[in-house]
Design a protein around this motif. Structure first.
Motif, PDB file in Angstrom:
ATOM      1  N   MET A   1       0.843  -1.208   0.000  1.00 23.35           N
ATOM      2  CA  MET A   1       0.000   0.000   0.000  1.00 23.35           C
ATOM      3  C   MET A   1       0.880   1.261   0.000  1.00 23.35           C
ATOM      4  O   MET A   1       1.903   1.289   0.670  1.00 23.35           O
ATOM      5  N   HIS A   2       0.459   2.269  -0.753  1.00 24.48           N
ATOM      6  CA  HIS A   2       1.202   3.531  -0.761  1.00 24.48           C
ATOM      7  C   HIS A   2       1.003   4.293   0.540  1.00 24.48           C
ATOM      8  O   HIS A   2       0.037   4.067   1.258  1.00 24.48           O
ATOM      9  N   LYS A   3       1.894   5.245   0.768  1.00 30.63           N
ATOM     10  CA  LYS A   3       1.714   6.149   1.899  1.00 30.63           C
ATOM     11  C   LYS A   3       0.622   7.180   1.564  1.00 30.63           C
ATOM     12  O   LYS A   3       0.295   7.383   0.400  1.00 30.63           O
ATOM     13  N   THR A   4       0.109   7.809   2.590  1.00 33.36           N
ATOM     14  CA  THR A   4      -0.897   8.865   2.433  1.00 33.36           C
ATOM     15  C   THR A   4      -0.357  10.147   3.052  1.00 33.36           C
ATOM     16  O   THR A   4       0.325  10.100   4.080  1.00 33.36           O
ATOM     17  N   ALA A   5      -0.671  11.282   2.409  1.00 31.34           N
ATOM     18  CA  ALA A   5      -0.295  12.578   2.975  1.00 31.34           C
ATOM     19  C   ALA A   5      -1.535  13.231   3.580  1.00 31.34           C
ATOM     20  O   ALA A   5      -2.604  13.229   2.975  1.00 31.34           O
ATOM     21  N   ILE A   6      -1.382  13.771   4.762  1.00 37.96           N
ATOM     22  CA  ILE A   6      -2.452  14.568   5.370  1.00 37.96           C
ATOM     23  C   ILE A   6      -1.896  15.974   5.601  1.00 37.96           C
ATOM     24  O   ILE A   6      -0.752  16.130   6.033  1.00 37.96           O
ATOM     25  N   ILE A   7      -2.705  16.957   5.241  1.00 41.88           N
ATOM     26  CA  ILE A   7      -2.218  18.340   5.286  1.00 41.88           C
ATOM     27  C   ILE A   7      -3.085  19.168   6.221  1.00 41.88           C
ATOM     28  O   ILE A   7      -4.315  19.154   6.102  1.00 41.88           O
ATOM     29  N   ARG A   8      -2.428  19.844   7.128  1.00 39.54           N
ATOM     30  CA  ARG A   8      -3.118  20.765   8.042  1.00 39.54           C
ATOM     31  C   ARG A   8      -2.745  22.199   7.650  1.00 39.54           C
ATOM     32  O   ARG A   8      -1.554  22.530   7.563  1.00 39.54           O
ATOM     33  N   CYS A   9      -3.763  23.044   7.386  1.00 39.52           N
ATOM     34  CA  CYS A   9      -3.525  24.431   7.005  1.00 39.52           C
ATOM     35  C   CYS A   9      -3.689  25.322   8.227  1.00 39.52           C
ATOM     36  O   CYS A   9      -4.686  25.206   8.948  1.00 39.52           O
ATOM     37  N   GLU A  10      -2.728  26.180   8.441  1.00 35.43           N
ATOM     38  CA  GLU A  10      -2.767  27.108   9.575  1.00 35.43           C
ATOM     39  C   GLU A  10      -2.391  28.497   9.081  1.00 35.43           C
ATOM     40  O   GLU A  10      -1.997  28.678   7.928  1.00 35.43           O
ATOM     41  N   HIS A  11      -2.479  29.446   9.977  1.00 32.88           N
ATOM     42  CA  HIS A  11      -2.272  30.838   9.592  1.00 32.88           C
ATOM     43  C   HIS A  11      -1.662  31.592  10.759  1.00 32.88           C
ATOM     44  O   HIS A  11      -2.043  31.355  11.902  1.00 32.88           O
ATOM     45  N   PHE A  12      -0.715  32.467  10.464  1.00 32.77           N
ATOM     46  CA  PHE A  12      -0.254  33.374  11.516  1.00 32.77           C
ATOM     47  C   PHE A  12       0.186  34.702  10.895  1.00 32.77           C
ATOM     48  O   PHE A  12       0.513  34.772   9.714  1.00 32.77           O
ATOM     49  N   ASN A  13       0.153  35.739  11.702  1.00 28.64           N
ATOM     50  CA  ASN A  13       0.631  37.060  11.294  1.00 28.64           C
ATOM     51  C   ASN A  13       1.907  37.338  12.059  1.00 28.64           C
ATOM     52  O   ASN A  13       1.980  37.046  13.245  1.00 28.64           O
ATOM     53  N   ALA A  14       2.862  37.922  11.362  1.00 30.86           N
ATOM     54  CA  ALA A  14       4.090  38.275  12.070  1.00 30.86           C
ATOM     55  C   ALA A  14       4.781  39.421  11.333  1.00 30.86           C
ATOM     56  O   ALA A  14       4.586  39.607  10.132  1.00 30.86           O
ATOM     57  N   ALA A  15       5.557  40.179  12.102  1.00 27.39           N
ATOM     58  CA  ALA A  15       6.349  41.262  11.528  1.00 27.39           C
ATOM     59  C   ALA A  15       7.789  40.795  11.362  1.00 27.39           C
ATOM     60  O   ALA A  15       8.246  39.908  12.092  1.00 27.39           O
TER      61      ALA A  15
ATOM     62  N   ASP B   1      -3.743  11.703  13.891  1.00 23.65           N
ATOM     63  CA  ASP B   1      -4.997  12.314  14.330  1.00 23.65           C
ATOM     64  C   ASP B   1      -4.879  13.832  14.135  1.00 23.65           C
ATOM     65  O   ASP B   1      -3.948  14.457  14.658  1.00 23.65           O
ATOM     66  N   THR B   2      -5.782  14.438  13.375  1.00 20.69           N
ATOM     67  CA  THR B   2      -5.671  15.884  13.086  1.00 20.69           C
ATOM     68  C   THR B   2      -5.788  16.730  14.354  1.00 20.69           C
ATOM     69  O   THR B   2      -5.256  17.838  14.396  1.00 20.69           O
ATOM     70  N   LYS B   3      -6.474  16.217  15.361  1.00 22.00           N
ATOM     71  CA  LYS B   3      -6.537  16.965  16.640  1.00 22.00           C
ATOM     72  C   LYS B   3      -5.140  17.056  17.257  1.00 22.00           C
ATOM     73  O   LYS B   3      -4.735  18.099  17.754  1.00 22.00           O
ATOM     74  N   ILE B   4      -4.430  15.928  17.208  1.00 29.16           N
ATOM     75  CA  ILE B   4      -3.068  15.904  17.744  1.00 29.16           C
ATOM     76  C   ILE B   4      -2.168  16.817  16.925  1.00 29.16           C
ATOM     77  O   ILE B   4      -1.398  17.616  17.466  1.00 29.16           O
ATOM     78  N   LEU B   5      -2.284  16.741  15.594  1.00 32.91           N
ATOM     79  CA  LEU B   5      -1.451  17.558  14.713  1.00 32.91           C
ATOM     80  C   LEU B   5      -1.735  19.045  14.918  1.00 32.91           C
ATOM     81  O   LEU B   5      -0.812  19.856  15.037  1.00 32.91           O
ATOM     82  N   SER B   6      -3.012  19.416  15.006  1.00 36.88           N
ATOM     83  CA  SER B   6      -3.334  20.843  15.146  1.00 36.88           C
ATOM     84  C   SER B   6      -2.875  21.382  16.500  1.00 36.88           C
ATOM     85  O   SER B   6      -2.387  22.508  16.597  1.00 36.88           O
ATOM     86  N   THR B   7      -2.982  20.571  17.533  1.00 38.52           N
ATOM     87  CA  THR B   7      -2.497  20.984  18.859  1.00 38.52           C
ATOM     88  C   THR B   7      -0.983  21.176  18.857  1.00 38.52           C
ATOM     89  O   THR B   7      -0.455  22.135  19.423  1.00 38.52           O
ATOM     90  N   LEU B   8      -0.308  20.245  18.175  1.00 40.35           N
ATOM     91  CA  LEU B   8       1.149  20.310  18.050  1.00 40.35           C
ATOM     92  C   LEU B   8       1.590  21.610  17.363  1.00 40.35           C
ATOM     93  O   LEU B   8       2.535  22.278  17.807  1.00 40.35           O
ATOM     94  N   ILE B   9       0.896  21.966  16.292  1.00 40.99           N
ATOM     95  CA  ILE B   9       1.241  23.183  15.544  1.00 40.99           C
ATOM     96  C   ILE B   9       0.915  24.418  16.378  1.00 40.99           C
ATOM     97  O   ILE B   9       1.701  25.364  16.446  1.00 40.99           O
ATOM     98  N   LYS B  10      -0.229  24.392  17.038  1.00 44.90           N
ATOM     99  CA  LYS B  10      -0.616  25.552  17.842  1.00 44.90           C
ATOM    100  C   LYS B  10       0.412  25.800  18.952  1.00 44.90           C
ATOM    101  O   LYS B  10       0.912  26.909  19.127  1.00 44.90           O
ATOM    102  N   LYS B  11       0.720  24.730  19.686  1.00 49.50           N
ATOM    103  CA  LYS B  11       1.602  24.847  20.849  1.00 49.50           C
ATOM    104  C   LYS B  11       3.028  25.242  20.469  1.00 49.50           C
ATOM    105  O   LYS B  11       3.669  26.056  21.136  1.00 49.50           O
ATOM    106  N   ASN B  12       3.524  24.666  19.367  1.00 51.70           N
ATOM    107  CA  ASN B  12       4.942  24.822  19.022  1.00 51.70           C
ATOM    108  C   ASN B  12       5.233  25.913  18.001  1.00 51.70           C
ATOM    109  O   ASN B  12       6.347  26.427  17.952  1.00 51.70           O
ATOM    110  N   ILE B  13       4.252  26.252  17.173  1.00 48.72           N
ATOM    111  CA  ILE B  13       4.502  27.222  16.101  1.00 48.72           C
ATOM    112  C   ILE B  13       3.665  28.492  16.294  1.00 48.72           C
ATOM    113  O   ILE B  13       4.211  29.588  16.381  1.00 48.72           O
ATOM    114  N   LEU B  14       2.347  28.348  16.370  1.00 43.25           N
ATOM    115  CA  LEU B  14       1.490  29.539  16.412  1.00 43.25           C
ATOM    116  C   LEU B  14       1.698  30.320  17.706  1.00 43.25           C
ATOM    117  O   LEU B  14       1.832  31.542  17.687  1.00 43.25           O
ATOM    118  N   ASP B  15       1.741  29.622  18.831  1.00 37.38           N
ATOM    119  CA  ASP B  15       1.957  30.320  20.111  1.00 37.38           C
ATOM    120  C   ASP B  15       3.304  31.034  20.134  1.00 37.38           C
ATOM    121  O   ASP B  15       3.482  32.029  20.824  1.00 37.38           O
TER     122      ASP B  15
END
Ligand code: NI
Length: 136
Positions: free
Chosen positions: A1-15, A64-78
């Motif tokens: 079986m091939h691998k699958t890609a899952i993509i989470r889109c996020e957004h941030f503003n920065a100067a 799990d997208t919940k895990i991925l989105s939390t990871l991005i929020k905690k480590n990148i967006l915050d």
């Protein structure tokens, strides 16, 4: 079986300000243009985090997208959202905050948080017309 890609889109503003302290003001202005403005300027960054792997047969998920989105929020967006990247963050105190460098920094941070069996790709839009991909 091939691998699958899952993509989470996020957004941030920065100067930021692009600047090389080893160069003259004239050369900085020539190379970095508007992005060399001494008083900084902002971008609306769109971030796509792509995680690639085999689906877990028990869940049917690559991650799990919940895990991925939390990871991005905690480590990148915050860390970067509504910040002056040059002044407010450790990562860009010395490193020029180009889209290329921001994408690599985001990759390095998230890579440490993800299972080694999963591949990771970062796409970062600085404007609707300019984006970078890392790693390539
Ligand atoms: Ni800029």
């Amino acid at each position: 079986m091939h691998k699958t890609a899952i993509i989470r889109c996020e957004h941030f503003n920065a100067a930021h300000r692009l600047h090389n302290a080893h160069w003259s003001d004239a050369k900085n202005k020539e190379v970095f243009g508007k992005c060399n403005n001494p008083n900084y300027h902002g971008h609306n960054y769109d971030l796509e985090v792509k995680v690639i792997g085999h689906c877990d047969p028990a869940t049917g998920y690559v991650i799990d997208t919940k895990i991925l989105s939390t990871l991005i929020k905690k480590n990148i967006l915050d860390r970067f959202d509504h910040k002056n990247l040059n002044l407010d963050t450790e990562e860009f105190r010395e490193l020029n905050p180009t889209a290329e460098n921001i994408a690599r920094v985001i990759y390095d941070i998230l890579r440490k948080e993800l299972d080694q069996a999963l591949d990771l790709k970062i796409k970062l839009y600085e404007t609707a017309r300019n984006y970078v991909e890392y790693p390539y």
